[in-house]
Scaffold this motif. Structure first.
Motif, PDB file in Angstrom:
ATOM      1  N   GLN A   1      50.971   5.516 108.330  1.00 13.74           N
ATOM      2  CA  GLN A   1      52.105   6.255 106.711  1.00 13.74           C
ATOM      3  C   GLN A   1      53.564   6.319 107.453  1.00 13.74           C
ATOM      4  OE1 GLN A   1      51.101   5.322 103.759  1.00 13.74           O
ATOM      5  NE2 GLN A   1      49.817   3.901 104.212  1.00 13.74           N
ATOM      6  N   ASN A   2      54.204   6.238 108.777  1.00  9.78           N
ATOM      7  CA  ASN A   2      55.176   7.216 108.998  1.00  9.78           C
ATOM      8  C   ASN A   2      54.767   9.042 109.310  1.00  9.78           C
ATOM      9  OD1 ASN A   2      56.256   4.902 109.786  1.00  9.78           O
ATOM     10  ND2 ASN A   2      57.537   4.512 108.247  1.00  9.78           N
ATOM     11  N   VAL A   3      53.662   8.639 109.505  1.00  3.23           N
ATOM     12  CA  VAL A   3      53.457  10.484 109.290  1.00  3.23           C
ATOM     13  C   VAL A   3      53.470  10.785 110.793  1.00  3.23           C
ATOM     14  CG1 VAL A   3      51.886  12.970 108.636  1.00  3.23           C
ATOM     15  CG2 VAL A   3      52.307  10.449 106.613  1.00  3.23           C
ATOM     16  N   GLN A   4      54.041  12.324 111.178  1.00  2.00           N
ATOM     17  CA  GLN A   4      54.166  12.779 112.834  1.00  2.00           C
ATOM     18  C   GLN A   4      52.914  13.937 112.373  1.00  2.00           C
ATOM     19  OE1 GLN A   4      55.794  11.817 115.405  1.00  2.00           O
ATOM     20  NE2 GLN A   4      54.705  12.844 116.702  1.00  2.00           N
ATOM     21  N   VAL A   5      51.839  13.742 113.142  1.00  2.00           N
ATOM     22  CA  VAL A   5      51.008  14.647 113.661  1.00  2.00           C
ATOM     23  C   VAL A   5      50.571  15.492 113.718  1.00  2.00           C
ATOM     24  CG1 VAL A   5      48.503  14.650 113.758  1.00  2.00           C
ATOM     25  CG2 VAL A   5      48.592  12.656 112.542  1.00  2.00           C
ATOM     26  N   THR A   6      50.327  17.151 113.454  1.00  2.00           N
ATOM     27  CA  THR A   6      50.610  18.678 113.920  1.00  2.00           C
ATOM     28  C   THR A   6      49.745  18.586 114.393  1.00  2.00           C
ATOM     29  OG1 THR A   6      51.179  19.111 111.855  1.00  2.00           O
ATOM     30  CG2 THR A   6      53.189  18.242 112.867  1.00  2.00           C
ATOM     31  N   GLN A   7      49.683  20.538 115.211  1.00  2.00           N
ATOM     32  CA  GLN A   7      48.511  20.753 115.200  1.00  2.00           C
ATOM     33  C   GLN A   7      47.974  21.624 114.069  1.00  2.00           C
ATOM     34  OE1 GLN A   7      49.626  23.339 118.055  1.00  2.00           O
ATOM     35  NE2 GLN A   7      49.852  21.535 120.014  1.00  2.00           N
ATOM     36  N   SER A   8      48.761  21.651 113.330  1.00  2.00           N
ATOM     37  CA  SER A   8      48.169  21.899 112.192  1.00  2.00           C
ATOM     38  C   SER A   8      47.178  21.324 110.974  1.00  2.00           C
ATOM     39  CB  SER A   8      49.070  22.531 111.107  1.00  2.00           C
ATOM     40  OG  SER A   8      50.364  20.977 110.581  1.00  2.00           O
ATOM     41  N   LEU A   9      47.330  19.561 111.440  1.00  2.00           N
ATOM     42  CA  LEU A   9      46.381  18.791 111.044  1.00  2.00           C
ATOM     43  C   LEU A   9      44.770  18.764 112.246  1.00  2.00           C
ATOM     44  CD1 LEU A   9      45.468  17.225 108.862  1.00  2.00           C
ATOM     45  CD2 LEU A   9      46.889  15.100 109.914  1.00  2.00           C
TER      46      LEU A   9
END
Length: 816
Positions: free
Chosen positions: A712-720
């Protein structure tokens, strides 16, 4: 990679191949059941090594330019792929299970789970790209001629005044929200000013102000530096994705561009080679063919004279089925050839006696086995069936050693063909053609010699019976549509909706991780469930490799049908589409819902089954899909489905499947969620292989969340916290996870990601609204699976193993 690098890869591959061929002969020896574990480990190690060779030969055949080398590589690639399928079949018979726990073997051989991936040869699609394009255009043309069916929803009507009022309400609400936000900011600023006036301004001197600014700035820099170091460390150990995604894509695009350039060079060199073949053949016919013909005649005449001098009579001429005059000159003396031919004609009775004795021995052995089974004594040995592909691999390996091993790239800088090797091959082909012509002439000459010298008429020659002649008595399928063309049948199937366009889905898009604790669970007497990774590998082995190549399919163990069993949302239909995408197969839909109201009557069902299987054979490879496959074998048809008549295709389907032979690249793939509603015997007779698809485990769920978010073109960050999501989503299928992601990631939420990153709690509400796969449902599917023939064998084996362990434990206690 350069051509030299590919040559070195080829050389190292044949070193491994030599070691594997040396291990093949001891594998044919019977092994006692007490050494089952070592037997299974031997099969698993061979399987893993052949998989690695398959990956190497796939790369070499796809990228090497020299046309003669590519022909040998193609034979090696198909032969190694066939050997992989044979070893898989042997592993299933040894483990009594479709899935295998190979984590301990990977550890012993210092391999990774990536080495277990089944490579799909790229030539499956590349070599039939023009055929697929024509077929796609024909399908699109037929669909465009069909009248489009309009499914318009009955939306409530609205007059002009109501529409204006609705727009005004929405606009005023928008303006009100903007005004409220504006006044909120003004009030916040006024409150800040009031607090500052009441508290008073704190006055700093120049040094204090500088120190305060430095403290804030240095703290900011250090926090940023620490965050960057942590990010770099996490990326290095693979816990976070690389940020330079665009650079990675650029490297990939450059690599694919170079690979495409090499493929264009392959086409150019292949065209040169085809022209050279024609020229070489013509030159040999002009220069060497007359002399070769006279030389062969002289050799045969000399053989006539020598045999007549030894025996006093002229010999019988070998038949074409035995090889003709080639048998005479296969490094044998005239006496040896004479003795062989005499024994073939005169010793027929001895052979018949020998055959009768062999048949009696076989009958005695069968009786002995039956008596053992009656008395409870089972066969105490494990055997491997003789391979059809090992001789082909051995021949290819010998050709490499004799022709290409010592020829380096300096000899073929332009990667053109080897003229000397081509001349030798064409000379052999021409010699075979000329020998057939000479054989016809010399048979007549031998007949004349017998009449002139011995005054003997022609002897009747009885050619030896072939083993396959007994099978010729099988009934052939009647052609119910002899007067119709393939294009008309194709169009009819498209119009009625039986031939559909498959979705473009790659098999690698069926995401799942490896089962890392399979061996540990099995040692603890716990039955491990297959992972999504195992399912993907089995579909590649059972369907893709077989349907992709006619050479592999004609010699590999025959599998006509496959059944995928699992809850809804596991990706069963996606796997069917992936098989069609990877092999370029046609997709036929014979689901009960699709058959409803079509081809009714007694003659309708045989006709549609005949048409589907006929077109599937003629336009192979083909996949015939049956959704809700349990409905064809209902124990009791529900009242609401009696009009559908789901069982009417049952008999004709089983008959049509039996007529599929090796080389017919047609596979029936069924999918079902409720197999317990069907008759188990009928379902298992129709579907030769059954793949059980349980709920995804933690590792697979983790990979699914990660991959679907990237899609889905989502950059996974540490908040997730993906690990928390994987734990919470236990019991949910890949379809549920995808649905939750799509509900959360709306267009508006995607625009807000830069300011407000994703949090795991956003997905929980949507997951809670979905119905998971409960443990009771999965247990019922497991119970059904263990009632299948292979499942029963597995359970009986586990019970016997437990009984043996208990017996040994009791003996140890008695000794103490």
């Amino acid at each position: 990679m350069s051509e030299g690098a590919y040559q070195r890869l080829w050389d190292s591959s044949h070193v491994i191949l030599q070691e594997l061929l040396e291990q093949e002969e001891p594998l044919l020896q019977p092994v006692p059941t007490q050494k089952r574990q070592s037997f299974q480990d031997t099969l698993a190690s061979l399987y893993l090594y052949y998989l690695g060779l398959l990956r190497r030969f796939n790369t070499l055949y796809d990228q090497m330019v020299q046309p003669q080398k590519r022909r040998l590589l193609r034979r090696l690639l198909d032969s190694v792929a066939g050997r992989v399928l044979e070893l898989k079949d042997e592993m299933v018979r040894a483990d009594l299970c479709e899935y295998h726990c190979l984590d301990h073997m990977l550890q012993d051989l210092h391999l990774t789970p990536a080495d277990l991936e089944v490579p799909i040869p790229r030539y499956f699609l590349l070599e039939q790209s023009s055929v697929l394009q024509e077929r796609g255009l024909m399908l699109a043309e037929i669909l465009s001629r069909m009248e489009p069916v309009s499914f318009q929803e009955n939306l409530p009507s609205m007059n002009r005044t109501e529409a204006i009022i609705l727009l005004q309400t929405a606009e005023r609400a928008r303006q009100g929200r903007l005004r409220a936000t504006f006044f909120r900011e003004i009030r916040r600023e006024e409150e800040w000013d009031r607090k500052m006036r009441e508290g008073g301004w704190h006055k700093f001197n120049q040094d204090q102000a500088a120190v305060t600014i430095q403290k804030v700035w240095k703290g900011y820099l250090q926090r940023k530096r620490t965050q960057q170091d942590r990010q770099t460390e996490m990326e290095f150990i693979g816990m976070l994705p690389l940020p330079n995604h665009l650079e990675y894509l650029g490297i990939r695009s450059l690599t694919s561009f170079r690979e495409d350039a090499r493929r264009l060079r392959q086409i150019e060199k292949e065209e040169e080679f085809q022209l050279a073949m024609v020229k070489t053949q013509d030159a040999l016919k002009e220069t060497e063919a007359p002399n070769m013909k006279e030389r062969i005649k002289a050799q045969i005449r000399q053989w006539f004279i020598e045999c007549h001098a030894l025996t006093g009579r002229f010999p019988d001429y070998p038949d074409e089925s035995l090889g003709g005059s080639y048998v005479i000159f296969s490094d044998k003396t005239p006496e040896q050839v004479k003795m062989e031919l005499e024994t073939q004609v005169q010793g027929g009775t001895k052979k018949d006696e020998g055959k009768n004795k062999e048949k009696e021995k076989e009958k005695k052995e069968k009786k002995g086995k039956e008596e053992k089974s009656k008395t409870g004594e089972a066969d105490t040995t494990l055997r491997v069936l003789p391979s059809k592909f090992v001789p082909l691999i051995n021949a290819g390996h010998e050709e490499y050693k004799n022709t290409w091993k010592n020829k380096h790239d300096s000899t073929y800088i332009s990667q053109s063909f080897d003229a000397e090797t081509l001349r030798l091959e064409k000379r052999k082909e021409m010699e075979q053609e000329i020998r057939i012509q000479v054989d016809e002439l010399m048979r007549q000459e031998l007949k004349n010699l017998r009449l002139a010298v011995d005054r003997e008429e022609e002897r009747p020659f009885k050619p030896p019976k072939k083993k396959n002649e007994k099978k010729a008595g099988k009934k052939k399928e009647k052609d119910l549509t002899p007067d119709r063309s393939v294009s008309s049948l194709f169009e009819e199937l498209v119009i009625y909706g039986f031939l559909k366009k498959s979705m473009a889905v790659a098999l690698k898009d069926f995401i799942g991780d490896f089962l890392y604790l399979g061996s540990t669970l099995s040692l603890a007497n716990k039955l491990p469930m297959p992972s999504l990774f195992d399912i993907r590998q089995n579909v590649a082995l059972y369907a893709v490799l077989r349907l992709g190549s006619s050479d592999i399919h004609s010699m590999a163990p025959l599998i006509r049908s496959l059944l995928l069993v699992g809850p809804a949302g596991m990706g069963k239909k996606m796997l069917v589409n992936a098989v069609c995408t990877e092999t370029g197969a046609n997709l036929f839909d014979l689901s009960p819902a699709n058959l409803q109201g079509k081809y009714s009557g007694k003659t309708g069902v045989p006709m549609i089954v005949h048409i589907v299987f006929k077109v599937a054979r003629l336009l192979q490879p083909s996949v015939i899909w049956i959704g809700n496959a349990e409905k064809n074998f209902y124990k009791k048809v529900p009242k609401e489905e009696k009009e559908m008549e789901p069982k009417r295709i049952k008999k004709d389907l089983t008959k049509a499947l039996r007529l599929l032979n090796p080389g017919d690249r047609v596979m029936l793939i069924g999918t079902t969620e409720r197999p317990h509603l069907a008759e188990t015997k009928g379902l298992c007779r129709t579907y030769e292989r059954i793949l059980f698809m349980p709920r995804p485990d933690y590792a697979s769920r983790y990979v699914l969340w990660k991959h679907m978010l990237y899609a889905q073109n989502v950059q996974v960050t540490q908040s997730l916290d993906i690990s928390a999501l994987a734990k919470v989503s236990d019991g949910y299928t890949p379809g549920h996870i995808l649905q939750a992601i799509r509900l959360v990631l709306t267009e508006r939420r995607i625009l807000q990601l830069s300011k407000r990153p994703l949090v795991a709690s956003e997905f929980l509400g949507h997951l809670a609204k979905l119905e998971p796969v409960y443990r009771e449902e999965e247990e019922s599917l497991k119970d059904w699976y263990f009632k299948t023939p292979l499942g029963k064998k597995r359970m009986e084996f586990l019970k016997d193993q437990e009984a043996e362990e208990a017996k040994l434990a009791n003996e140890k206690k008695k000794r103490k």
